[in-house]
Design an enzyme around this catalytic site. Structure first.
Site, short mmCIF file in Angstrom:
data_model
loop_
_atom_site.label_atom_id
_atom_site.label_comp_id
_atom_site.label_asym_id
_atom_site.label_seq_id
_atom_site.Cartn_x
_atom_site.Cartn_y
_atom_site.Cartn_z
CG ASP A 190 -2.12 0.92 1.09
OD1 ASP A 190 -2.35 1.41 -0.03
OD2 ASP A 190 -2.80 1.16 2.10
N GLY A 191 0.28 2.33 -0.53
CA GLY A 191 0.94 3.64 -0.47
C GLY A 191 1.55 4.12 -1.78
CG HIS B 170 -0.28 2.19 -9.25
ND1 HIS B 170 -0.49 1.85 -7.93
CD2 HIS B 170 -1.34 2.97 -9.62
CE1 HIS B 170 -1.64 2.39 -7.53
NE2 HIS B 170 -2.16 3.09 -8.52
CB SER C 203 -8.98 -4.98 -3.14
OG SER C 203 -9.56 -3.71 -3.35
NE ARG D 265 -7.62 2.35 -5.58
CZ ARG D 265 -6.42 2.35 -5.01
NH1 ARG D 265 -5.36 2.67 -5.72
NH2 ARG D 265 -6.29 2.03 -3.74
CG LEU E 130 8.64 -17.22 -4.05
CD1 LEU E 130 8.52 -17.25 -2.54
CD2 LEU E 130 9.12 -15.83 -4.50
NE ARG F 44 -2.91 -1.47 4.39
CZ ARG F 44 -4.18 -1.49 4.00
NH1 ARG F 44 -5.00 -2.38 4.51
NH2 ARG F 44 -4.65 -0.63 3.11
CD GLU G 42 2.83 -13.70 15.46
OE1 GLU G 42 2.95 -12.57 15.93
OE2 GLU G 42 2.30 -14.65 16.06
#
Ligand code: IPE
Ligand code: IPE
Ligand code: MG
Length: 252
Positions: free
Chosen positions: A32-33, A49, A77, A83, A143, A200, A219
């Site tokens: 985020d941000g 972005h 999301s 948006r 991964l 986050r 966590e």
């Protein structure tokens, strides 16, 4: 015995106290941000972005080198459709650009690419690029780079319930069999272990409809740093903090 080593292939090996035998299996990140990062620099939101995309590449590499098994990244999301169209269009094109540039590197590094979320309703070109990447990397066993794209947790849970209800009636499933393991098989994350660590960025401390079921015992780690300025060092800080936590799962 704990082993303390610098990261493999790290350009500037740093001394740190991270234990390589106790890294989380599954890390989830709410990236985020981006918009605020751009605004701070007098740039349009989409510049944030774009910058965020190269951070995804960087953190993927670190996670892979550390033998983290799953990296789930919240990229879009179900609420982000609210948006402006120009921003949504840019965000839908971003996976195409990302894979154009980085897919060869992902393949080379044995990364498997997958998504969670409503894939079918994405724009055709976005779906095609991602499907190609999934197909090309499906046999990789390094991964798992798991993008949460057009993902919303409440939709995911409702979707699971609808499938279960129809399976119960069509396949005559006994309702008694519906336990947590059974339910989890109907989620997008079927077969994946729950996240051990959630990060986050950007100072917000909320889930924004992300993995509500799966994060029950995860966590949490928050940083004020905006996603485009998230670094390997900050990632290691989060991992180190995680390693110093005592997970009790309700026990003592
Ligand atoms: C995260 O950055 C990326 C997405 C949600 C797609 P934002 O675009 O939410 O950036 P801020 O939170 O407005 O700064
Ligand atoms: C969450 O960020 C979604 C992603 C990072 C993709 P948002 O920026 O959409 O969340 P809110 O609106 O601040 O809760
Ligand atoms: Mg945001």
């Amino acid at each position: 015995m704990s082993m303390k080593l610098p990261f493999f292939k790290s350009k500037q090996p740093e001394q740190n106290d991270l234990e390589l035998i106790n890294v989380p299996n599954h890390v989830a990140i709410i990236m985020d941000g981006n918009g605020r990062w751009a605004k701070k620099r007098g740039l349009p939101r989409i510049a944030g972005h774009k910058e965020g995309m190269s951070v995804v590449r960087k953190i993927t590499r670190v996670a892979s080198n550390l033998n983290i098994k799953i990296l789930t990244l919240y990229a879009f999301s179900t609420e982000n459709w609210k948006r402006p169209k120009s921003e949504v269009d840019f965000l839908m094109k971003l996976p195409i650009d990302f894979l154009d540039i980085y897919l060869p590197e992902m393949i080379e590094n044995n990364v498997r690419i997958e998504t969670i979320g409503d894939f079918d309703t994405l724009p055709k070109s976005t779906k095609e690029a991602i499907q190609h990447a999934k197909d090309r990397t499906k046999d990789n066993d390094g991964l798992l780079l798991n993008f949460a794209l057009n993902y919303g947790s409440r939709t995911e849970i409702l979707r699971a319930i609808k499938h279960i209800v129809s399976d119960v009636s069509e396949k005559d499933l006994p309702v008694d069999e519906l336990d947590e393991q059974f339910f989890a098989k109907y989620l997008y994350t079927e077969g994946l272990c729950d996240p051990d660590l959630l990060i986050r960025t950007s100072g917000e401390q909320r889930l924004s409809n992300f993995l509500l079921w799966q994060l029950a015992y995860t966590e949490f780690w928050f940083t004020d740093v905006y996603w485009p300025e998230f670094t390997e060092g900050i990632f290691k800080e989060a991992l180190l903090d995680y390693q110093n936590r005592k997970r009790r799962y309700g026990g003592i």
